[in-house]
Design a protein around this motif. Structure first.
Motif, PDB file in Angstrom:
ATOM      1  N   GLY A  58      -6.672   0.864   4.277  1.00  0.00           N
ATOM      2  CA  GLY A  58      -5.962   2.122   4.053  1.00  0.00           C
ATOM      3  C   GLY A  58      -6.179   3.152   5.145  1.00  0.00           C
ATOM      4  O   GLY A  58      -5.562   4.226   5.112  1.00  0.00           O
ATOM      5  N   PHE A 108      -3.306   5.587   6.891  1.00  0.00           N
ATOM      6  CA  PHE A 108      -2.054   5.539   6.139  1.00  0.00           C
ATOM      7  C   PHE A 108      -1.477   6.916   5.826  1.00  0.00           C
ATOM      8  O   PHE A 108      -0.270   7.057   5.643  1.00  0.00           O
ATOM      9  CB  PHE A 108      -2.212   4.721   4.859  1.00  0.00           C
ATOM     10  CG  PHE A 108      -1.676   3.328   4.989  1.00  0.00           C
ATOM     11  CD1 PHE A 108      -0.514   2.950   4.349  1.00  0.00           C
ATOM     12  CD2 PHE A 108      -2.313   2.403   5.799  1.00  0.00           C
ATOM     13  CE1 PHE A 108      -0.001   1.671   4.492  1.00  0.00           C
ATOM     14  CE2 PHE A 108      -1.825   1.130   5.951  1.00  0.00           C
ATOM     15  CZ  PHE A 108      -0.659   0.742   5.296  1.00  0.00           C
ATOM     16  N   GLN A 109      -2.328   7.909   5.737  1.00  0.00           N
ATOM     17  CA  GLN A 109      -1.814   9.231   5.362  1.00  0.00           C
ATOM     18  C   GLN A 109      -0.810   9.746   6.381  1.00  0.00           C
ATOM     19  O   GLN A 109       0.236  10.293   6.003  1.00  0.00           O
ATOM     20  CB  GLN A 109      -2.959  10.233   5.213  1.00  0.00           C
ATOM     21  CG  GLN A 109      -2.474  11.591   4.709  1.00  0.00           C
ATOM     22  CD  GLN A 109      -3.603  12.528   4.362  1.00  0.00           C
ATOM     23  OE1 GLN A 109      -4.766  12.166   4.400  1.00  0.00           O
ATOM     24  NE2 GLN A 109      -3.256  13.762   4.008  1.00  0.00           N
ATOM     25  N   ARG A 128       0.833  -1.206   0.000  1.00  0.00           N
ATOM     26  CA  ARG A 128       0.000   0.000   0.000  1.00  0.00           C
ATOM     27  C   ARG A 128       0.872   1.261   0.000  1.00  0.00           C
ATOM     28  O   ARG A 128       0.556   2.243  -0.685  1.00  0.00           O
ATOM     29  CB  ARG A 128      -0.943  -0.001   1.201  1.00  0.00           C
ATOM     30  CG  ARG A 128      -1.922   1.169   1.190  1.00  0.00           C
ATOM     31  CD  ARG A 128      -2.976   1.029   2.262  1.00  0.00           C
ATOM     32  NE  ARG A 128      -3.928  -0.010   1.986  1.00  0.00           N
ATOM     33  CZ  ARG A 128      -4.998   0.116   1.197  1.00  0.00           C
ATOM     34  NH1 ARG A 128      -5.220   1.285   0.574  1.00  0.00           N
ATOM     35  NH2 ARG A 128      -5.836  -0.866   1.008  1.00  0.00           N
ATOM     36  N   THR A 129       1.966   1.249   0.748  1.00  0.00           N
ATOM     37  CA  THR A 129       2.859   2.406   0.797  1.00  0.00           C
ATOM     38  C   THR A 129       3.492   2.669  -0.559  1.00  0.00           C
ATOM     39  O   THR A 129       3.601   3.824  -0.995  1.00  0.00           O
ATOM     40  CB  THR A 129       3.947   2.190   1.865  1.00  0.00           C
ATOM     41  OG1 THR A 129       3.323   1.970   3.139  1.00  0.00           O
ATOM     42  CG2 THR A 129       4.865   3.391   1.965  1.00  0.00           C
ATOM     43  N   GLY A 141       2.195   1.893  -3.442  1.00  0.00           N
ATOM     44  CA  GLY A 141       1.151   2.418  -4.307  1.00  0.00           C
ATOM     45  C   GLY A 141       0.871   3.889  -4.068  1.00  0.00           C
ATOM     46  O   GLY A 141       0.604   4.646  -5.008  1.00  0.00           O
ATOM     47  N   ASP A 142       0.969   4.317  -2.812  1.00  0.00           N
ATOM     48  CA  ASP A 142       0.661   5.711  -2.465  1.00  0.00           C
ATOM     49  C   ASP A 142       1.825   6.661  -2.695  1.00  0.00           C
ATOM     50  O   ASP A 142       1.615   7.840  -3.020  1.00  0.00           O
ATOM     51  CB  ASP A 142       0.224   5.799  -1.001  1.00  0.00           C
ATOM     52  CG  ASP A 142      -1.122   5.125  -0.744  1.00  0.00           C
ATOM     53  OD1 ASP A 142      -1.850   4.857  -1.723  1.00  0.00           O
ATOM     54  OD2 ASP A 142      -1.431   4.856   0.433  1.00  0.00           O
ATOM     55  N   LEU A 143       3.055   6.188  -2.507  1.00  0.00           N
ATOM     56  CA  LEU A 143       4.217   7.075  -2.560  1.00  0.00           C
ATOM     57  C   LEU A 143       5.105   6.846  -3.782  1.00  0.00           C
ATOM     58  O   LEU A 143       6.123   7.527  -3.943  1.00  0.00           O
ATOM     59  CB  LEU A 143       5.065   6.916  -1.295  1.00  0.00           C
ATOM     60  CG  LEU A 143       4.422   7.336   0.026  1.00  0.00           C
ATOM     61  CD1 LEU A 143       5.423   7.179   1.172  1.00  0.00           C
ATOM     62  CD2 LEU A 143       3.910   8.773  -0.034  1.00  0.00           C
ATOM     63  N   LYS A 157       6.185   9.782  -5.719  1.00  0.00           N
ATOM     64  CA  LYS A 157       6.937  10.817  -4.992  1.00  0.00           C
ATOM     65  C   LYS A 157       8.363  10.374  -4.661  1.00  0.00           C
ATOM     66  O   LYS A 157       9.254  11.205  -4.492  1.00  0.00           O
ATOM     67  CB  LYS A 157       6.206  11.182  -3.694  1.00  0.00           C
ATOM     68  CG  LYS A 157       4.813  11.754  -3.898  1.00  0.00           C
ATOM     69  CD  LYS A 157       4.163  12.046  -2.557  1.00  0.00           C
ATOM     70  CE  LYS A 157       2.783  12.680  -2.747  1.00  0.00           C
ATOM     71  NZ  LYS A 157       1.818  11.715  -3.334  1.00  0.00           N
ATOM     72  N   GLU A 163       2.451   7.742   6.006  1.00  0.00           N
ATOM     73  CA  GLU A 163       3.165   8.068   4.777  1.00  0.00           C
ATOM     74  C   GLU A 163       3.711   9.491   4.792  1.00  0.00           C
ATOM     75  O   GLU A 163       4.797   9.737   4.240  1.00  0.00           O
ATOM     76  CB  GLU A 163       2.236   7.843   3.591  1.00  0.00           C
ATOM     77  CG  GLU A 163       1.961   6.368   3.355  1.00  0.00           C
ATOM     78  CD  GLU A 163       0.816   6.111   2.399  1.00  0.00           C
ATOM     79  OE1 GLU A 163       0.642   4.928   2.014  1.00  0.00           O
ATOM     80  OE2 GLU A 163       0.098   7.066   2.034  1.00  0.00           O
ATOM     81  N   ASN A 164       3.009  10.408   5.434  1.00  0.00           N
ATOM     82  CA  ASN A 164       3.531  11.772   5.571  1.00  0.00           C
ATOM     83  C   ASN A 164       4.813  11.772   6.395  1.00  0.00           C
ATOM     84  O   ASN A 164       5.773  12.494   6.081  1.00  0.00           O
ATOM     85  CB  ASN A 164       2.493  12.681   6.225  1.00  0.00           C
ATOM     86  CG  ASN A 164       1.355  13.039   5.295  1.00  0.00           C
ATOM     87  OD1 ASN A 164       1.449  12.852   4.091  1.00  0.00           O
ATOM     88  ND2 ASN A 164       0.268  13.539   5.851  1.00  0.00           N
TER      89      ASN A 164
END
Length: 222
Positions: free
Chosen positions: A203, A206-207, A52-53, A55-57, A60, A210-211
């Motif tokens: 999820g 997760f924000q 998941r991390t 996929g989100d990051l 970036k 991940e931040n």
């Protein structure tokens, strides 16, 4: 009767490993690569959290993953299918990675091509905590089914970590898991420990995790 000379082999092994770990961190700083050592019990959700991390990051950070297991390539294949470069490290029966093994993995991965490298350590709450891998940050995952008392039973793991992910909060209604107690017990071991409550399945939460990870990587690589 002559006194018996005692040689502290373990102390010597740790000293040598720690020196090598510091050298690895200097290398990572020069290469602008942020290395995270991710630890947990088997089944706590390390690989699912990473998928998941990624996929989100992934847009970036350039992310590479080193999967450590006693055997099999299951986790590396899962990570590769999520779109990140992954290599599998077999420990030859050992329940942890040390700095030397980690550096071999970094060389094989080509770590200087990545902003973030995550070492998914062998599933174990004891041995991996004893060895400095050369990572910039240590992160542990504790899942709800394991119980909130683990910081009391495995103190070193929580002492050496910079962040604790409490995973599988989606099943909180089905387990006798006390979020306030786990936070208190974890901070008893390490007052500076960052806590993130998440569900790798849904999820949720997760924000914040991940931040934190993104900020840490950018600060190190800046």
């Amino acid at each position: 009767m002559d006194k018996v000379k005692v040689i502290e082999v373990k102390e010597s092994v740790f000293a040598d490993n720690n020196a090598e770990a510091e050298r690895i961190r200097r290398r990572l700083k020069a290469e602008k690569t942020f290395l995270v050592n991710l630890m947990s019990s088997p089944g706590a959700g390390k690989t699912t959290t990473l998928v998941r991390t990624i996929g989100d990051l992934g847009d970036k950070l350039r992310i590479g993953i080193m999967e450590a297991d006693i055997d099999s390539t299951v986790d590396a294949e899962t990570i590769a299918s999520a779109g990140a470069k992954a290599i599998q490290i077999h420990t030859g029966g050992m329940c942890h990675l040390d700095a030397g093994m980690t550096e071999q993995g970094l060389d094989e991965l080509g770590a200087d091509a990545f902003d973030l490298v995550v070492l998914e350590n062998v599933g174990n709450l004891v041995c991996p905590a004893e060895f400095d891998t050369g990572a910039v940050k240590n992160v542990a995952i504790l899942s709800v089914p394991e119980g909130h008392d683990k910081p009391l039973k495995y103190p070193l793991m929580f002492q050496v970590c910079h962040a604790l992910i409490i995973n599988k909060i989606d099943v909180l209604p089905y387990f006798d898991f006390d979020m306030e107690k786990v936070a208190a017990y974890a901070h008893m071991r390490n007052p500076d420990l960052e806590l993130f409550s998440v569900s790798a399945k849904t999820g949720e939460g997760f924000q914040a995790w991940e931040n934190w990870l993104l900020a840490q990587a950018r600060a190190w690589n800046g």
